[in-house]
Design a protein around this motif. Sequence first.
Motif, PDB file in Angstrom:
ATOM      1  N   LYS A 879     -56.593 -91.947  10.954  1.00 20.50           N
ATOM      2  CA  LYS A 879     -57.922 -91.421  11.316  1.00 20.50           C
ATOM      3  C   LYS A 879     -58.137 -90.059  10.654  1.00 20.50           C
ATOM      4  CE  LYS A 879     -58.836 -89.429  15.231  1.00 20.50           C
ATOM      5  NZ  LYS A 879     -58.900 -89.194  16.660  1.00 20.50           N
ATOM      6  N   TYR A 880     -57.124 -89.192  10.752  1.00 20.31           N
ATOM      7  CA  TYR A 880     -57.299 -87.856  10.169  1.00 20.31           C
ATOM      8  C   TYR A 880     -57.428 -87.926   8.666  1.00 20.31           C
ATOM      9  CZ  TYR A 880     -56.590 -84.941  14.304  1.00 20.31           C
ATOM     10  OH  TYR A 880     -56.762 -84.298  15.495  1.00 20.31           O
ATOM     11  N   MET A 882     -58.579 -90.342   6.987  1.00 24.35           N
ATOM     12  CA  MET A 882     -59.753 -91.148   6.673  1.00 24.35           C
ATOM     13  C   MET A 882     -59.380 -92.331   5.781  1.00 24.35           C
ATOM     14  SD  MET A 882     -62.756 -88.315   6.283  1.00 24.35           S
ATOM     15  CE  MET A 882     -61.942 -87.306   5.122  1.00 24.35           C
ATOM     16  N   PRO A 945     -63.549 -89.304  -2.217  1.00 21.75           N
ATOM     17  CA  PRO A 945     -63.646 -88.141  -3.121  1.00 21.75           C
ATOM     18  C   PRO A 945     -62.792 -86.964  -2.641  1.00 21.75           C
ATOM     19  CG  PRO A 945     -65.632 -88.308  -1.779  1.00 21.75           C
ATOM     20  CD  PRO A 945     -64.841 -89.527  -1.503  1.00 21.75           C
ATOM     21  N   VAL A 946     -62.370 -87.001  -1.429  1.00 26.54           N
ATOM     22  CA  VAL A 946     -61.580 -85.855  -0.936  1.00 26.54           C
ATOM     23  C   VAL A 946     -60.128 -86.270  -0.724  1.00 26.54           C
ATOM     24  CG1 VAL A 946     -63.528 -84.662   0.159  1.00 26.54           C
ATOM     25  CG2 VAL A 946     -62.291 -86.442   1.412  1.00 26.54           C
ATOM     26  N   ARG A 947     -59.259 -85.304  -1.005  1.00 28.42           N
ATOM     27  CA  ARG A 947     -57.824 -85.506  -0.743  1.00 28.42           C
ATOM     28  C   ARG A 947     -57.416 -84.485   0.317  1.00 28.42           C
ATOM     29  NH1 ARG A 947     -58.576 -86.688  -6.032  1.00 28.42           N
ATOM     30  NH2 ARG A 947     -57.514 -88.576  -6.806  1.00 28.42           N
ATOM     31  N   LEU A 948     -56.966 -85.003   1.435  1.00 31.03           N
ATOM     32  CA  LEU A 948     -56.703 -84.143   2.574  1.00 31.03           C
ATOM     33  C   LEU A 948     -55.186 -83.949   2.793  1.00 31.03           C
ATOM     34  CD1 LEU A 948     -59.316 -85.622   5.075  1.00 31.03           C
ATOM     35  CD2 LEU A 948     -59.499 -83.488   3.798  1.00 31.03           C
ATOM     36  N   LEU A 963     -55.707 -80.853  10.177  1.00 33.20           N
ATOM     37  CA  LEU A 963     -56.047 -81.050   8.768  1.00 33.20           C
ATOM     38  C   LEU A 963     -55.865 -79.729   8.038  1.00 33.20           C
ATOM     39  CD1 LEU A 963     -59.222 -83.308   8.925  1.00 33.20           C
ATOM     40  CD2 LEU A 963     -57.030 -83.878   7.893  1.00 33.20           C
ATOM     41  N   VAL A 964     -55.186 -79.822   6.937  1.00 30.97           N
ATOM     42  CA  VAL A 964     -54.935 -78.616   6.152  1.00 30.97           C
ATOM     43  C   VAL A 964     -55.085 -78.953   4.677  1.00 30.97           C
ATOM     44  CG1 VAL A 964     -53.342 -77.618   7.843  1.00 30.97           C
ATOM     45  CG2 VAL A 964     -52.475 -79.152   6.045  1.00 30.97           C
ATOM     46  N   THR A 965     -55.020 -77.903   3.895  1.00 31.47           N
ATOM     47  CA  THR A 965     -55.030 -78.099   2.456  1.00 31.47           C
ATOM     48  C   THR A 965     -53.775 -78.854   2.059  1.00 31.47           C
ATOM     49  OG1 THR A 965     -56.087 -75.958   2.235  1.00 31.47           O
ATOM     50  CG2 THR A 965     -55.144 -76.933   0.231  1.00 31.47           C
ATOM     51  N   PRO A 966     -53.866 -79.907   1.252  1.00 32.62           N
ATOM     52  CA  PRO A 966     -52.675 -80.667   0.885  1.00 32.62           C
ATOM     53  C   PRO A 966     -51.679 -79.816   0.092  1.00 32.62           C
ATOM     54  CG  PRO A 966     -54.564 -81.375  -0.411  1.00 32.62           C
ATOM     55  CD  PRO A 966     -55.115 -80.437   0.626  1.00 32.62           C
ATOM     56  N   LYS A 967     -50.361 -79.944   0.469  1.00 36.30           N
ATOM     57  CA  LYS A 967     -49.319 -79.117  -0.153  1.00 36.30           C
ATOM     58  C   LYS A 967     -48.719 -79.769  -1.397  1.00 36.30           C
ATOM     59  CE  LYS A 967     -46.034 -77.386   2.363  1.00 36.30           C
ATOM     60  NZ  LYS A 967     -45.030 -77.312   3.452  1.00 36.30           N
TER      61      LYS A 967
END
Lengths: 1007, 120
Positions: A879-880, A882, A945-948, A963-967
């Motif tokens: 879910k987070y 998506m 379009p987004v990578r979370l 949810l954070v910026t992907p490391k």
Amino acid sequence: MKKALKVIGIVLVSLLGVVAATIGIACWLIFTPARLTPIAQKAADKYISCDTHIGKANITLFKTFPQLGLAVDDVVIINPVEGAATDTVAAIRELDASIDLKRLIKTHEIVVNGIDLNGGKAYIYTAADGTSNIDIFPKSDKEKDKEGFDLSSLTLDVDHLTAQDLDVTYCSRKDSIDASAKGTSLNVKGALNKGNIKAQAELAAKHAMLNIAKSEPLSADIDGMMLKADIDALSKDGKADATLAAGNIRYEKGTVEASLQELKADVKADKDDTLWKGSATINASAPLLAVNGKSPLNAGATRLDLEAKGWFDGKNIEIEPVVTTPDISFTQAGTQWLNRSDVSIKAGVRTDTTFRRFNLSEGDIRLNQFALGLDGDIALSPNDTIGADVHLKTNCWDIPALLTQLPRSVRRALKDVQIRKAGATLDLNVDGTLHKGKLDLKNADGTLLADYLDVTYNDSITVITPRVAIGLHTPKSRKTNKFTEFVQGTIASPSIDAVLTGTGDFSLASLNGTYSLSNFTDKKKPFSALASLGMSTLKANVDTIVAQMERPHIDALMTKQKNKPYYSATLKADAFNGNMGKTTKLSTQSLAIDATALQDKTKKNVLDQWNPDAQIQLKGGHAELPALSVPIDIPNISLEFTPGKFNVKQSRIVMGNSDFALQGLITDLNTWLDKEGLLKADMTFKSDYTDVTQILDLVSGMGSKPKNSTDTAASTQDSDDSEPMKEDNPFMVPEGVDVRLRTDIKTANWNGFKFNNVGGRVTCSDGSLVAEQLGFTSQAATMQLTAMYKSPRKNHLYAGLDFHLIDVEIDKLIELIPKIDSIVPMLKEFDGQAQFHLAGETYMKSNYDLKLSTLRGAATVEGKDLKVLDSNTFATIKKYLMTDRQAENKIDSMDVEIAVFRDEVDVYPFRIRLGQYEAIVGGRHNINKDFDFNYHISVTDTPLPVRLGLNIDGTLDDMKFKLVTPKYTNLYKPEKRGVVATRSLELKKAINESLKRNVKSNEYFND
Amino acid sequence: MLIATAVVLCWSCEGEDVVPDKEFDVTLLYGTWRLNDSQLYYKYFEDGTGYTWDESDDVTEEEAQGFTWTLDKSEMIHMHVGMALVPKYYIVTKLTDTQLCYYDAYVTSKTYQFIKATQP
């Protein structure tokens, strides 16, 4: 003495001649003493060369009627010899000679038929040069004397010859002899004609003595001696009776002294043609014997009685003496062997005139109630060899009573042996020779029978048996393969019970056996013994142990090889049953032990000293141990022990569900005992089926001590302080050993998992226990395991493992190793096949709690086509991030590297692909109380379009998503990734490579 | 809301992967270091080896476990060797003759401060 008798005889005959001449002169010329005395003196001067003095000579008729008598008073013979005590050879107060008046008148013969001497002394002296004071006869008589004096040619017919109150002294400086007889009286009547004797004689002396002063001086004296003899000895028939009575008798020669207070001896003999028959009775009171010297001997009794009868036929002699000595005491070297004991000896003895062969019959020697019968033949050879073929038989000797007869010194030597009851009977035939102390047995047969035996040795060993019979016989020299048998025998007993104080009770029943001994008299050859013993049962009761062996048979040998003691023994038993308490039981259907030992006393350790060699075979073994909930069955086991080496040749053991066979060598026992090296073992463990779970359950806690143990072993405090202190007794790896065990298990069961073809090596080397590269397969996976356990100290135990599961089902993996869920918690979210490699080590406390500061580990999980199981966590993540909810929960591939350091579990970033989505997951969780974690997921490929990025942290009970910026966006983009990412991939690769380095090929597992 | 957050995050910068470019005198590392307020020790040797032990866990120095180490600028890697190869990756922030500070490169929030216990 013979010469002295000869001299006395010559004197008597000469005197008779003088008397006869005197009477003749008196009868025919002068009848008055005044006339007769000078005539007698003149006649004496004619026949006697020395000075003689005759007091008075007279003719008597009435005194000697009907004989004519010549009475001579005060006859003195003087012959001085230098050194003699006196010059008087003889001084006779009265000398009466009876002349046969009828023959004088009829035939004019002067026949002297009687002489009476009354009062007087005689002194016979021989100087050192041989000069004698009785050389008193003219030369012609001397020459005649030189020709010898032959009594057999003498013809005498003496009506009477009497002597009263004579003192006779004999002194020979030449032969160092002094002898005397005081108050001597003699009464002889008889005739001697051509060897035929018919005489009665009485000889008495108030006191007689004899001294011989030679190198071994001899002295003897006797009081109140009386000898009576009545001899009627014709050429064919005859008889002789003699009686000797005496008062005190004393004898001394060298170191020997003997005495008695009263002696009476009666001897009777009858001759019938050539056969003499006789009997004798001797009674002596207070006989004493003493032998002085280094080992003084004293013997004395109140009486010594001898009765004997016998016969002599000119060639053979037979006597049957009966000797009894009541109240005899005997002491040697201060040791009293007999104390007022009753001793009697009775035997029939037959021999010949050579006195070299003796036949004993109905011999009976008794000491109080102890009797020894003796029969047989004894032969004496000229070469000092004694040959004997005799039969000895005792009555039943009461051994405790016998011991009371033994000297105190002997009883002291036996003080450790307490014999309460024992009866012994010996029946023995012996045929052999004795030459210079060496016994040469030709044959011996006999039996020693103990009717009852109740003996305690050293207050520690008690033996009781109702009966033991020990047979003995010496066969002709028969060689066994080990030694030449000298004595062979049997041993039998209905039962023997033995009690070892403080140890236990032992008993056997129906003992039957044989034994043989080498010639123990031959000092040049080593003593050897062989025994073969069989019994119906052998029981032991030691502490709580009760054991019984059925029909055991023991063969034992003791000899010497290479001048060293050598022992061998075999034991075979039909069955063995043993119980320890109520819970421990051991039994076998058959048991065989074959053992040898060569003793070398120069060696230090026990094994080197004995060099044992043993073969042990056991069949049908069954054991029930309290520590084990299942019995152990040993269908068969075969062991061989040789010096320094123990060989388990064959074995089969069934324990619970498991059956296995141990085989191999244990070596270097000697160097290990000398503490110069390791004990080495190289064994194989073969099993069709091993239930590892059951075995671990069975042995778990084995060897641990009870909680109230006073052992000062390391203890640990439970985390909860309120818990009492508990004592730990962890498994300590033996040191000083190097044991290698090769496993070959067809099927092993662990927690319901079946592993096939478990092969590898387990070593226990100097403090380390290592299961090395054990390979096995199961339905879930192919596996390889290396595990290590060390115990440097109780509270510092080491465990390490290197574990590889090839193509393992993940759910089975978690089932197999539940702890894996702690290390890789997300693993339970997947389903499918994976490869799992795990290595790690840690130290533990004595209660096996981990010392987290020492925990090191690494693992890698590689999987393909894994299915992600539906779960709330996975649904939340989807879910987070998506992701498409309809997307298949299937991961194409996964490659996870994990490192464990202390309580930190680092999951190195790994990529997973889920349909059109790709993500990289990494993070850390802690193996602490809260099990807190911190994970991150970066979506790296998505149709969106987004990578979370998603952080998941918190605890399992309180999971937080953010949810954070992907490391890890650039982790697999070398041109873009940073230093830390690069380093992480390098370390991830290093972990992976190190884990796979020890993985064996598939062939290894399938072999 | 979730979509809006996602859009914001998407346009924001990727997480930083930067290591401070600092040089340290490696010789200062040699010797024994004790973690502040603990009985955890590390000992570094000149040859790139070392060992660590925690006395609070009843482990003595003689029973310490070994590792190899490298210090390249601020990057310090411990390779713990035993049955498993376990790497630990740290970023050194301070190294003096009495103090050693670093943080865990993998979980940057985890920092460590050591004081020198003994010289080599």
